[in-house]
Design an enzyme around this catalytic site. Sequence first.
Site, PDB file in Angstrom:
ATOM      1  N   CYS A 121       1.676   0.672  -9.081  1.00 19.42           N
ATOM      2  CA  CYS A 121       2.718   1.214  -8.210  1.00 19.42           C
ATOM      3  C   CYS A 121       4.029   1.435  -8.950  1.00 19.42           C
ATOM      4  O   CYS A 121       4.785   2.334  -8.629  1.00 19.42           O
ATOM      5  CB  CYS A 121       2.953   0.270  -7.032  1.00 19.42           C
ATOM      6  SG  CYS A 121       3.348  -1.402  -7.536  1.00 19.42           S
TER       7      CYS A 121
ATOM      8  N   GLY B  64       0.832  -1.203   0.000  1.00 15.85           N
ATOM      9  CA  GLY B  64       0.000   0.000   0.000  1.00 15.85           C
ATOM     10  C   GLY B  64       0.861   1.245   0.000  1.00 15.85           C
ATOM     11  O   GLY B  64       2.025   1.218  -0.428  1.00 15.85           O
ATOM     12  N   SER B  65       0.303   2.315   0.518  1.00 17.84           N
ATOM     13  CA  SER B  65       0.983   3.610   0.447  1.00 17.84           C
ATOM     14  C   SER B  65       2.063   3.742   1.530  1.00 17.84           C
ATOM     15  O   SER B  65       1.959   3.110   2.588  1.00 17.84           O
ATOM     16  CB  SER B  65      -0.042   4.717   0.630  1.00 17.84           C
ATOM     17  OG  SER B  65      -0.691   4.551   1.877  1.00 17.84           O
ATOM     18  N   PRO B  66       3.076   4.585   1.296  1.00 15.39           N
ATOM     19  CA  PRO B  66       4.086   4.817   2.338  1.00 15.39           C
ATOM     20  C   PRO B  66       3.453   5.348   3.628  1.00 15.39           C
ATOM     21  O   PRO B  66       3.888   4.982   4.720  1.00 15.39           O
ATOM     22  CB  PRO B  66       5.010   5.868   1.697  1.00 15.39           C
ATOM     23  CG  PRO B  66       4.853   5.663   0.228  1.00 15.39           C
ATOM     24  CD  PRO B  66       3.430   5.246   0.014  1.00 15.39           C
TER      25      PRO B  66
ATOM     26  N   GLU C 276       5.590  -3.291   0.945  1.00 11.72           N
ATOM     27  CA  GLU C 276       5.660  -3.016  -0.498  1.00 11.72           C
ATOM     28  C   GLU C 276       4.917  -1.713  -0.720  1.00 11.72           C
ATOM     29  O   GLU C 276       3.681  -1.689  -0.741  1.00 11.72           O
ATOM     30  CB  GLU C 276       4.991  -4.158  -1.276  1.00 11.72           C
ATOM     31  CG  GLU C 276       5.738  -5.487  -1.201  1.00 11.72           C
ATOM     32  CD  GLU C 276       7.006  -5.489  -2.044  1.00 11.72           C
ATOM     33  OE1 GLU C 276       7.127  -4.667  -2.963  1.00 11.72           O
ATOM     34  OE2 GLU C 276       7.891  -6.314  -1.760  1.00 11.72           O
TER      35      GLU C 276
ATOM     36  N   VAL D 149       0.491   4.681   5.011  1.00 13.38           N
ATOM     37  CA  VAL D 149      -0.069   3.577   5.804  1.00 13.38           C
ATOM     38  C   VAL D 149       1.043   2.589   6.183  1.00 13.38           C
ATOM     39  O   VAL D 149       1.005   1.983   7.262  1.00 13.38           O
ATOM     40  CB  VAL D 149      -1.242   2.892   5.067  1.00 13.38           C
ATOM     41  CG1 VAL D 149      -1.799   1.740   5.887  1.00 13.38           C
ATOM     42  CG2 VAL D 149      -2.357   3.893   4.768  1.00 13.38           C
TER      43      VAL D 149
HETATM   44  P1  NAD Z   1      -3.476   2.254   1.158  1.00 14.66           P
HETATM   45  O1  NAD Z   1      -2.189   2.323   1.890  1.00 14.66           O
HETATM   46  O2  NAD Z   1      -4.432   3.373   1.308  1.00 14.66           O
HETATM   47  O3  NAD Z   1      -4.296   0.936   1.571  1.00 14.66           O
HETATM   48  C1  NAD Z   1      -3.715  -0.362   1.528  1.00 14.66           C
HETATM   49  C2  NAD Z   1      -4.413  -1.256   2.550  1.00 14.66           C
HETATM   50  O4  NAD Z   1      -4.209  -0.714   3.844  1.00 14.66           O
HETATM   51  C3  NAD Z   1      -5.924  -1.401   2.362  1.00 14.66           C
HETATM   52  O5  NAD Z   1      -6.289  -2.748   2.596  1.00 14.66           O
HETATM   53  C4  NAD Z   1      -6.498  -0.487   3.419  1.00 14.66           C
HETATM   54  O6  NAD Z   1      -7.743  -0.913   3.919  1.00 14.66           O
HETATM   55  C5  NAD Z   1      -5.452  -0.570   4.516  1.00 14.66           C
HETATM   56  N1  NAD Z   1      -5.402   0.671   5.316  1.00 14.66           N
HETATM   57  C6  NAD Z   1      -5.719   1.928   4.924  1.00 14.66           C
HETATM   58  N2  NAD Z   1      -5.531   2.796   5.946  1.00 14.66           N
HETATM   59  C7  NAD Z   1      -5.080   2.062   6.987  1.00 14.66           C
HETATM   60  C8  NAD Z   1      -4.709   2.375   8.329  1.00 14.66           C
HETATM   61  N3  NAD Z   1      -4.758   3.625   8.778  1.00 14.66           N
HETATM   62  N4  NAD Z   1      -4.291   1.377   9.129  1.00 14.66           N
HETATM   63  C9  NAD Z   1      -4.212   0.114   8.674  1.00 14.66           C
HETATM   64  N5  NAD Z   1      -4.562  -0.247   7.414  1.00 14.66           N
HETATM   65  C10 NAD Z   1      -4.998   0.705   6.593  1.00 14.66           C
HETATM   66  O7  NAD Z   1      -3.086   2.028  -0.364  1.00 14.66           O
HETATM   67  P2  NAD Z   1      -4.028   1.887  -1.630  1.00 14.66           P
HETATM   68  O8  NAD Z   1      -4.658   3.203  -1.930  1.00 14.66           O
HETATM   69  O9  NAD Z   1      -4.901   0.697  -1.499  1.00 14.66           O
HETATM   70  O10 NAD Z   1      -2.936   1.551  -2.756  1.00 14.66           O
HETATM   71  C11 NAD Z   1      -2.176   2.552  -3.363  1.00 14.66           C
HETATM   72  C12 NAD Z   1      -0.769   2.633  -2.816  1.00 14.66           C
HETATM   73  O11 NAD Z   1      -0.189   1.353  -2.766  1.00 14.66           O
HETATM   74  C13 NAD Z   1       0.149   3.446  -3.718  1.00 14.66           C
HETATM   75  O12 NAD Z   1       1.016   4.228  -2.940  1.00 14.66           O
HETATM   76  C14 NAD Z   1       0.907   2.399  -4.485  1.00 14.66           C
HETATM   77  O13 NAD Z   1       2.138   2.831  -5.016  1.00 14.66           O
HETATM   78  C15 NAD Z   1       1.073   1.345  -3.447  1.00 14.66           C
HETATM   79  N6  NAD Z   1       1.279   0.027  -4.048  1.00 14.66           N
HETATM   80  C16 NAD Z   1       2.496  -0.572  -3.895  1.00 14.66           C
HETATM   81  C17 NAD Z   1       2.735  -1.794  -4.509  1.00 14.66           C
HETATM   82  C18 NAD Z   1       4.061  -2.509  -4.401  1.00 14.66           C
HETATM   83  O14 NAD Z   1       4.122  -3.665  -4.783  1.00 14.66           O
HETATM   84  N7  NAD Z   1       5.105  -1.880  -3.892  1.00 14.66           N
HETATM   85  C19 NAD Z   1       1.723  -2.400  -5.252  1.00 14.66           C
HETATM   86  C20 NAD Z   1       0.500  -1.752  -5.364  1.00 14.66           C
HETATM   87  C21 NAD Z   1       0.279  -0.542  -4.750  1.00 14.66           C
END
Ligand code: NAD
Length: 475
Positions: free
Chosen positions: A251, A195-197, A217, A199
């Site tokens: 990503c 997910g995002s940096p 990741e 989170v």
């Molecule tokens: P996100 O970080 O918002 O959410 C990812 C997951 O975390 C979701 O399941 C969400 O429910 C959970 N989450 C959200 N807020 C949370 C919190 N406060 N506490 C605990 N869990 C929480 O990311 P997104 O919008 O789903 O995805 C986009 C981001 O992910 C982008 O920054 C992208 O670059 C990154 N990404 C990275 C990869 C990689 O392989 N490195 C792959 C895909 C996406």
Amino acid sequence: MNSQHTLPLSPSDLFEKQLKTSISWRKSAAEERILRLKKLRDWIKNHQKDIQSALWIDFSKPAPEVDLSEVFPVTSEINHAIKNLKSWMKPKKVATPLPMIGTTGFIKAEPKGRSLIISPWNFPFNLTVGPLVSALAAGCTAIIKPSEYSPNTSKLIVRMIREIFEEEEVAVFLGETSVATELLALPFDHIFFTGSPAVGKIVMKAAAEHLSSVTLELGGKSPAIIDQSANLEDAVQKIMWGKFVNCGQTCIAPDYILIQEDLKEEFVMRAKVQLQTYYDPKFKGIELSPDYARIINQKHFERLRNYLDDALEKGGKIEFGGNYNASTNYLEPTLVSGIREDMILFQEEIFGPILPIITFRELSEAILLINSKPKPLALYFFGTNSKPMDQVIRETSSGNLVINDCVLHFLHNELPFGGVNNSGIGKAHGHEGFLAFSNEKGILKQRVGYNNVTLLRPPYGIKAKQIISSLIKWF
Ligand code: NAD
């Protein structure tokens, strides 16, 4: 019938229930793990159409893109694990340093135990099931929390897991942040988060409470450098696909272009033609293309429109695209030039179909710019001249570096995949994924009645001191 149909347990109860399984899986043989992986592979192959339709409902993702970017990476990851698992699991003998003579040392990869997988919405099947493959190969149980933004794929994942596993083996919890927070409070043996940096930092803080190990990741701005020596036609073909596949919600999509100043006009001209060729060969409008996905939801659509408005207000120029349809979250592939440092497009990860084009005169300027930002997840270099290529390899840091292509490295099972610092911690895929969920236990075997430091025990005489000095001197 699977017990997951009848026992809706709380996260902590289920976590407790997985303990027994995780301990018994510690001794699981490769054959047993391979059987689980095969069941997963068979389910995926038998339900390819269901996966396609879930992703179509979630964000109009074209079926060929689903097959290529959601199904194939997972089935290929499974096949690779099945092929290599015995060798990954085999204890590896290490060389014996001279002071350790007489002993034998080896490394055994043991399952870490109970794992938590939290995944994003952009490749919701691939990025949930991919880490699960590594967890199962390593012999870990798993609790999965997929994204709430791709609900149809998440529901399909629940169905798949229930049909294959008992909940004490693998289970899924659906929901928003509160569910993730509840899960993160538990002392998992490993947490695999994509997910995002922002989170990612929350996850790492929660993991620190229990000293759970993490694989993070994450994302960020992945630049694509186009050097003077690049074959522009080749670069444009690859970048226009890598950027706009999945509607730019990737990503590792090239986030922005860094191009040698005098190549810019030709790049833009070729890019326009290429986008037309990919998404609008009959000149009916890209919106009608069956091969172009949509933005996941209104929130992200508005975010991207705001990025674009901000760029235009600050003097940015749309070179191509810019059209949208708010009722369907459609945003045309868009190329923007005239980028300034105060634009959001320059500062934030874009994660959508907008591609800023930034020019440079000397490669060193491009490298300076990249090094002034957090280390990217991926860095792309397009060029045939080995001098600038080597300069980029030597002078930049990124999770992965791809030369004369983009995005493709995700599919390479033999390469570690992941970021560095702000773009991620730890690596995934293939053997690296297996190791992420394993504890590499170093085992030292000594002979009875023999000890390498016998002469070095107290009281320390002259002989002991001499030996210690020579140890320091020679080893
Ligand atoms: P996100 O970080 O918002 O959410 C990812 C997951 O975390 C979701 O399941 C969400 O429910 C959970 N989450 C959200 N807020 C949370 C919190 N406060 N506490 C605990 N869990 C929480 O990311 P997104 O919008 O789903 O995805 C986009 C981001 O992910 C982008 O920054 C992208 O670059 C990154 N990404 C990275 C990869 C990689 O392989 N490195 C792959 C895909 C996406």
